[in-house]
Design an enzyme around this catalytic site. Sequence first.
Site, mmCIF file in Angstrom:
data_model
loop_
_atom_site.group_PDB
_atom_site.id
_atom_site.type_symbol
_atom_site.label_atom_id
_atom_site.label_comp_id
_atom_site.label_asym_id
_atom_site.label_seq_id
_atom_site.Cartn_x
_atom_site.Cartn_y
_atom_site.Cartn_z
ATOM 1 N N TYR A 1 15.312 10.120 -25.923
ATOM 2 C CA TYR A 1 15.434 10.447 -24.489
ATOM 3 C C TYR A 1 15.529 11.960 -24.289
ATOM 4 O O TYR A 1 14.814 12.706 -24.941
ATOM 5 C CB TYR A 1 16.656 9.762 -23.852
ATOM 6 C CG TYR A 1 16.915 8.361 -24.284
ATOM 7 C CD1 TYR A 1 15.945 7.386 -24.155
ATOM 8 C CD2 TYR A 1 18.148 7.996 -24.810
ATOM 9 C CE1 TYR A 1 16.204 6.074 -24.526
ATOM 10 C CE2 TYR A 1 18.404 6.691 -25.190
ATOM 11 C CZ TYR A 1 17.428 5.745 -25.053
ATOM 12 O OH TYR A 1 17.685 4.466 -25.422
ATOM 13 N N SER B 1 16.352 -0.232 -26.296
ATOM 14 C CA SER B 1 15.153 0.623 -26.190
ATOM 15 C C SER B 1 14.389 0.807 -27.498
ATOM 16 O O SER B 1 13.267 1.311 -27.474
ATOM 17 C CB SER B 1 15.538 2.003 -25.653
ATOM 18 O OG SER B 1 15.700 1.922 -24.263
ATOM 19 N N VAL C 1 20.538 1.548 -26.343
ATOM 20 C CA VAL C 1 21.935 1.569 -25.892
ATOM 21 C C VAL C 1 22.798 0.475 -26.535
ATOM 22 O O VAL C 1 24.007 0.445 -26.323
ATOM 23 C CB VAL C 1 22.066 1.485 -24.343
ATOM 24 C CG1 VAL C 1 21.530 2.730 -23.684
ATOM 25 C CG2 VAL C 1 21.413 0.231 -23.791
ATOM 26 N N TYR D 1 10.702 -7.909 -20.197
ATOM 27 C CA TYR D 1 11.337 -6.655 -20.619
ATOM 28 C C TYR D 1 12.804 -6.893 -21.008
ATOM 29 O O TYR D 1 13.269 -6.417 -22.047
ATOM 30 C CB TYR D 1 11.231 -5.617 -19.490
ATOM 31 C CG TYR D 1 12.044 -4.370 -19.736
ATOM 32 C CD1 TYR D 1 11.567 -3.356 -20.565
ATOM 33 C CD2 TYR D 1 13.301 -4.204 -19.150
ATOM 34 C CE1 TYR D 1 12.333 -2.214 -20.810
ATOM 35 C CE2 TYR D 1 14.060 -3.071 -19.383
ATOM 36 C CZ TYR D 1 13.574 -2.078 -20.207
ATOM 37 O OH TYR D 1 14.326 -0.956 -20.458
HETATM 38 N N1 GLN Z 1 17.844 -2.591 -21.663
HETATM 39 C C1 GLN Z 1 18.218 -1.233 -21.448
HETATM 40 C C2 GLN Z 1 17.856 -0.795 -20.039
HETATM 41 O O1 GLN Z 1 16.834 -1.180 -19.552
HETATM 42 C C3 GLN Z 1 17.505 -0.359 -22.430
HETATM 43 C C4 GLN Z 1 17.850 1.075 -22.256
HETATM 44 C C5 GLN Z 1 18.118 1.787 -23.533
HETATM 45 O O2 GLN Z 1 18.330 1.226 -24.591
HETATM 46 N N2 GLN Z 1 18.168 3.088 -23.411
HETATM 47 O O3 GLN Z 1 18.586 -0.099 -19.407
#
Ligand code: GLN
Length: 305
Positions: free
Chosen positions: A237, A61, A255, A185
């Site tokens: 978040y 993210s 993440v 994405y």
């Molecule tokens: N690629 C991860 C997802 O789409 C990114 C989410 C994250 O880093 N919070 O779930």
Amino acid sequence: MDQGLTDALAYGSGYLGQGKVADYIPALAGAPADHLGICVLTRDGEFHCRGHWDQMFTMQSISKALLLIYALLELGHEKVFSRVGVEPTGDSFNSIVKLETKGHHPLNPFINAGAIATMGLILEEGRTFVQFMEFLEGLARRPLTIDETVYRSEKETGDLNRSLAYFMKSDQVIQGDVEATLDAYFRMCSILVNTRDLARFGMILANDGQDPLTGEPILSAYYATLVKTLMVTCGMYDSSGEFAIKVGMPAKSGVGGGILALVQGKAGLGVYSPALDEKGNSLCGIKTLEYLSQALDLHYFKGNQ
Ligand code: GLN
């Protein structure tokens, strides 16, 4: 700075063993949970790095902040914010709830829905993932690669993201090809970086959009302010509020275990530790930043910055 950094890493290391590596993307499950690294780039161009600072990991993210910068530069803020809002959600990063209850547009570009919608817009407007990647390589000043295993793993298992995207397509928030949007994405989330790259991205924002090495303007001070403000309100978040109180730095987490943070006018920071707290943020990464912020008076509402 150097002693503070050493102490911060020691403090953060005390929390290794807590938290949990993300395993909803199967290929992330094997990440080294006992790793912790940090890199700080100060305005004078010096890098100060500790621990596993050069470990490569996927941006996840964190890439959403860079995608927003790219979208603003390519399409302008009016077009971007006609598709996605600027409000925090208070929900988890992959929640679908408010797409239905708060209107069809994702509330901000840093939740999954918001970043997928932004990517959709980029592609609709004739830009490509390769162009975005080249932009990023320009910022990083080096070639970047994708972790193909993580990319394929998320593409195979990303049903929640697929649901968000098709939901938005049904409301015309995404108007182009959904699978192509998701593919871009997933690729974006799988771009490999280390904490030094994050420190550089952070320093560009801290320096009001100018390259700290060359003085070259990369984005306007207005766009830099906009992105930093969203990092404050939405970057961590649904723990952005707590992070703002305890650390007080614009930041964006992923993440994969990375956090990009910055101190206005002074420094860009990258931290990495893949075990996450229950909100999906790097647990030891936050602890390390918390210590550093207090030890060096880096909170944006403290000291005389
Ligand atoms: N690629 C991860 C997802 O789409 C990114 C989410 C994250 O880093 N919070 O779930």
